[in-house]
Design a protein around this motif. Structure first.
Motif, short mmCIF file in Angstrom:
data_model
loop_
_atom_site.label_atom_id
_atom_site.label_comp_id
_atom_site.label_asym_id
_atom_site.label_seq_id
_atom_site.Cartn_x
_atom_site.Cartn_y
_atom_site.Cartn_z
N ALA A 144 0.84 -1.19 0.00
CA ALA A 144 0.00 0.00 0.00
C ALA A 144 0.87 1.24 0.00
O ALA A 144 1.81 1.35 0.80
CB ALA A 144 -0.91 0.00 1.23
N ALA A 145 0.54 2.16 -0.89
CA ALA A 145 1.26 3.43 -0.95
C ALA A 145 0.45 4.50 -0.24
O ALA A 145 -0.78 4.54 -0.33
CB ALA A 145 1.48 3.84 -2.40
N SER A 146 1.13 5.37 0.47
CA SER A 146 0.45 6.45 1.19
C SER A 146 1.35 7.68 1.24
O SER A 146 2.54 7.61 0.96
CB SER A 146 0.10 6.00 2.61
N GLY A 147 0.72 8.80 1.58
CA GLY A 147 1.49 10.03 1.69
C GLY A 147 1.11 11.01 0.61
O GLY A 147 0.02 10.99 0.06
N SER A 148 2.06 11.87 0.29
CA SER A 148 1.82 12.93 -0.67
C SER A 148 1.96 12.39 -2.09
O SER A 148 3.02 12.47 -2.70
CB SER A 148 2.83 14.06 -0.43
N ILE A 149 0.88 11.83 -2.61
CA ILE A 149 0.89 11.17 -3.92
C ILE A 149 -0.05 11.90 -4.87
O ILE A 149 -1.23 12.05 -4.58
CB ILE A 149 0.46 9.70 -3.78
N PHE A 150 0.51 12.34 -5.98
CA PHE A 150 -0.31 12.95 -7.03
C PHE A 150 -0.74 11.90 -8.03
O PHE A 150 -1.89 11.85 -8.45
CB PHE A 150 0.47 14.07 -7.72
N GLY A 203 3.61 18.35 -12.40
CA GLY A 203 4.80 18.96 -12.98
C GLY A 203 6.07 18.80 -12.18
O GLY A 203 7.09 19.42 -12.49
N LEU A 204 6.04 17.96 -11.14
CA LEU A 204 7.21 17.81 -10.28
C LEU A 204 8.11 16.65 -10.68
O LEU A 204 9.11 16.40 -10.02
CB LEU A 204 6.77 17.62 -8.83
N GLY A 205 7.76 15.91 -11.72
CA GLY A 205 8.56 14.76 -12.06
C GLY A 205 8.21 13.57 -11.17
O GLY A 205 7.30 13.66 -10.33
N THR A 206 8.93 12.49 -11.37
CA THR A 206 8.62 11.28 -10.61
C THR A 206 9.84 10.80 -9.84
O THR A 206 10.97 11.18 -10.14
CB THR A 206 8.16 10.15 -11.54
N GLY A 207 9.58 9.95 -8.87
CA GLY A 207 10.65 9.32 -8.12
C GLY A 207 10.33 7.86 -7.88
O GLY A 207 9.17 7.46 -7.94
#
Length: 121
Positions: A23-29, A104-108
């Motif tokens: 599960a992914a959580s947090g500041s996700i666009f 527009g912040l790119g990916t990581g």
């Protein structure tokens, strides 16, 4: 911040089944590709299976027809269903996701902490 947390794993007999979820959580666009990797003792980390945001999948030859990857874009989860497990599937399994944290912040690349899967013969 973004976190990936894996669930599942454990000890199973050869021929058995096990499910892993992440599960992914947090500041996700937006979450692009998601995948599962594994690393056995003394070996390099390798891709097990991946899935795009549109649902296209890819598998390593060693797990094709035995493992199934799926995802829920609403819940931000990825699942790995593992059947017909073999002792050589024993490894630490890691969840990975390519995530944009804003427009527009790119990916990581983000990784989970890993979960141990042990298949006994």
């Amino acid at each position: 911040q973004v976190q990936l947390v894996e669930f599942g794993g454990g000890l199973v007999q050869s021929g058995g089944s096990l499910d892993l979820s992440c599960a992914a959580s947090g500041s996700i666009f937006y979450i692009y590709d998601m995948g599962w990797y594994r690393q056995a003792p003394g070996k390099e980390r390798e891709l097990v299976a991946s899935i795009t945001s549109g649902g296209s999948t890819d598998y390593s030859d060693s797990v094709k027809d035995r493992f199934t990857i799926s995802r829920d874009n609403i819940k931000k989860t990825v699942l790995l269903q593992m059947n017909s497990l073999k002792p050589e599937d024993t490894a630490v399994y890691y969840c990975r996701a390519e995530i944009a944290t804003g427009y527009g912040l790119g990916t990581g690349d983000y990784w989970g902490q890993g979960t141990q899967v042990t298949v006994s013969s």
